[in-house]
Scaffold this active site. Structure first.
Site, mmCIF file in Angstrom:
data_model
loop_
_atom_site.group_PDB
_atom_site.id
_atom_site.type_symbol
_atom_site.label_atom_id
_atom_site.label_comp_id
_atom_site.label_asym_id
_atom_site.label_seq_id
_atom_site.Cartn_x
_atom_site.Cartn_y
_atom_site.Cartn_z
ATOM 1 N N HIS A 1 -4.179 -10.325 -8.779
ATOM 2 C CA HIS A 1 -3.965 -11.425 -9.712
ATOM 3 C C HIS A 1 -5.206 -12.314 -9.726
ATOM 4 C CE1 HIS A 1 0.619 -10.871 -9.115
ATOM 5 N NE2 HIS A 1 0.242 -10.300 -10.241
ATOM 6 N N PHE B 1 -4.607 -13.704 -3.315
ATOM 7 C CA PHE B 1 -4.326 -12.838 -2.160
ATOM 8 C C PHE B 1 -3.242 -11.801 -2.440
ATOM 9 C CE2 PHE B 1 -4.538 -17.416 -0.616
ATOM 10 C CZ PHE B 1 -5.901 -17.515 -0.804
ATOM 11 N N HIS B 2 -3.329 -11.139 -3.606
ATOM 12 C CA HIS B 2 -2.307 -10.162 -3.983
ATOM 13 C C HIS B 2 -2.886 -8.781 -4.279
ATOM 14 C CE1 HIS B 2 0.165 -13.825 -5.636
ATOM 15 N NE2 HIS B 2 0.142 -13.780 -4.314
ATOM 16 N N PRO B 3 -3.750 -8.214 -3.433
ATOM 17 C CA PRO B 3 -4.271 -6.874 -3.724
ATOM 18 C C PRO B 3 -3.200 -5.806 -3.547
ATOM 19 C CG PRO B 3 -4.999 -7.573 -1.551
ATOM 20 C CD PRO B 3 -4.296 -8.756 -2.167
#
Length: 586
Positions: free
Chosen positions: A341, A516-518
């Site tokens: 994101h 922090f959404h890999p």
């Protein structure tokens, strides 16, 4: 205990406050149980690599089978006391609890620092121990799209029970409004913070003024605003470690946990393509060891470290492995399909008032110690969020494509005189990839290429999201409280007319960020999907006894914070493991 530690400061306010934060970052959270005797077996039934959200959930659920021996391996150590305090989250992400990864430089984004920082938790609980605790499941359409891609059993209707299985929801109002979407009694406590920042209330009113009504974003409709639910209890963080491991580890002698160890390789028999165990390295002693497995190795190391370890073990793109002289076990598209994101934090709001005096901070700290309340028991303006829709979405699509998040600019969430409005792109078209470090593939940091804004659709949508966000400054409540838009006067963007499209496009490239959404680097999909790494039961294609269970298997990123979805994947994955090994599913 605290007061004895700070006597050497001579009661200087600044010294005491600085000592508090330092002390809490290094002091382990206290445990109330003594360890039970355990005799380490020669072989484990299951080895789980990584004690993040997925790994902790799996370790709990698989150890429910008493005759299974489970080994959980984690590179980090126990959580410190600072991780309990919600307002301390920014400090955690700048500490030893983080892998401290950074993306590779790119032309279209992250220009301010020649790359974006990518925090990943290196601690029991993983990123759930350092994140902002937002409990957001994503949109129903996200999971329906997973099933349409050939992943049977992953529609929202099928996976809702796994969201609620984990959940111990403590908000009575939400439970009464949406009982079909929420449950109590699970391991993971979910609750709103007991304290609500006054500026968060102002932001919420402004969003409502623009038409973003308050809603349960984990209910029927996601469009709207909300004082967020969090993975917390009574003003304290409830990480996956606290929820799923601390609650049971002193009760189950079949669960073995090794901390401060790095797994170097998954061992695979070349003649049978069957996983036989793992090699790991003790960070404390420097000793290398091997752990053998009877049934399965489960990789739950996340979307960065997971693909790295698969490649080091001979599973990945053949041409990539051959560059590093790694024998190829299975040619799979490991490390591709990277999604995140992408966010823009260049919209800054200046206020007239702030509570940032040292004495005020100490008072808040003592207040928190007394009852886990006050400003430190929340994440400030980050407690409010909204999900909205640009006109770039498909016609008749009721799912959001943009999220607004808010973050104070101070050292802690509680203290700031400005805050950033972060526009978060929920449906990125751009796809990145992970590669092994070219100089040192084993010990070096993996190379992260997020490819932010490489697709024109992402740029167009983000620019429109910025324009929608700027409407907040026209609301009555923003004007009444004198919330002002800060004009950036620094090069290179100051050479463009302020508020022009060129100005904001420049800002987007400079002030790019991640929330922090890999996900997606070990994509779930059928065998005829050339990018798929695991099948619908999360088994690695062509390798026996190896599964990947974490956020990396997501074929498409959900429209929201990914911690809850990762928990759901682990809940479903543990049931599938029990089914495949003929054990009763509860």
């Amino acid at each position: 205990m605290f007061f004895q530690y700070f006597l050497s400061c001579g009661w200087s306010c600044a010294c005491i406050y600085g000592s508090i934060t330092s002390f809490l970052l290094w002091e382990p959270a206290e445990e109330n149980f003594y360890p039970i005797p355990q005799q380490e077996p020669e072989e484990y039934d299951f080895i789980i690599i990584g004690a993040g959200t997925a790994g902790c959930t799996l370790a709990n659920r698989l150890s429910e089978i008493e005759n299974w021996k489970i080994l959980l391996l984690e590179a980090g150590d126990d959580e410190p006391q600072a991780s309990n305090i919600p307002a301390f989250s920014p400090l955690l992400q700048e500490s030893y609890l983080n892998w401290n990864y950074k993306t590779q430089p790119q032309k279209s984004a992250c220009l301010q620092n020649n790359g974006c920082n990518w925090p990943r938790g290196k601690v029991m609980g993983g990123s759930s121990s350092i994140n902002y605790m937002m409990y957001v499941r994503g949109n129903q359409e996200d999971y329906n799209s997973w099933e349409r891609l050939g992943n049977a059993g992953w529609s929202f209707k099928k996976i809702l029970k796994y969201f609620t299985k984990s959940e111990d929801n403590r908000d009575q109002e939400i439970m009464e409004q949406n009982p079909q979407y929420h449950k109590s009694g699970g391991y993971q406590k979910v609750q709103k913070f007991p304290y609500l920042d006054s500026n968060a209330k102002i932001i919420l009113k402004a969003l409502e003024e623009l038409g973003y009504k308050q809603t349960d974003i984990n209910g029927e409709t996601q469009l709207g605003s909300m004082i967020i639910q969090t993975t917390s209890v009574n003003g304290s963080r409830e990480s996956a470690n606290k929820a799923f491991i601390q609650s049971i580890k002193h009760k189950r002698s079949n669960l073995f946990i090794k901390k401060k160890v790095l797994v170097n390789k998954i061992l695979i028999d070349f003649t049978t393509n069957k996983t036989t165990g793992v090699e790991y390295f003790s960070i404390v002693t420097g000793e290398s060891k091997t752990a053998k497995v009877k049934k399965e190795v489960i990789l739950s190391a996340g979307s960065v470290n997971g693909p790295k370890l698969l490649m080091l073990s001979g599973i990945g793109l053949s041409e990539e492995l051959k560059k590093h002289e790694i024998p190829v076990v299975k040619n799979l598209s490991v490390g591709l399909n990277l999604q995140d994101h992408v966010s823009f934090f260049g919209i800054t709001v200046r206020m007239n008032e702030t509570n940032s005096t040292c004495d005020g901070k100490l008072e808040d700290f003592y207040h928190y110690l007394e009852g886990h309340n006050g400003p430190l028991s929340s994440t400030g303006v980050t407690s409010v969020t909204t999900f909205m829709q640009t006109n770039c979405t498909l016609i008749n699509d009721t799912a959001p494509d943009v999220q607004l998040m808010f973050s104070g600019t101070g050292e802690l969430f509680s203290y700031y005189d400005k805050f950033n409005i972060m526009t978060v792109l929920l449906t990125p078209v751009s796809r990145g990839f992970i590669r092994l470090n070219s100089d040192e593939p084993v010990w070096g940091e993996p190379l992260i290429y997020p490819s932010y804004f490489e697709a024109k659709q992402d740029i167009d949508r983000m620019l429109q999201a910025v324009r929608m966000t700027l409407n907040l400054f026209n609301t009555t409540v923003f004007r009444k409280n004198q919330f002002l838009l800060v004009k950036d006067t620094k090069l290179p963007c100051s050479k463009f007319l302020f508020n022009s499209d060129k100005y904001w496009l420049c800002q987007m490239k400079q002030y790019t960020s991640t929330v922090f959404h890999p996900v997606g680097t070990c994509k779930m999909g059928p065998a005829d999907d050339s990018e798929a790494v695991v099948d619908t039961r999360l088994r690695v294609h062509g390798v026996k006894g190896l599964r990947v269970i974490d956020a990396s298997i997501m074929p498409i990123i959900p429209r929201g914070n990914i911690n809850a979805a990762t928990m759901m994947i682990a809940e479903k994955g543990s049931d599938m493991i029990k089914e495949d090994w003929k054990e009763k599913v509860t």
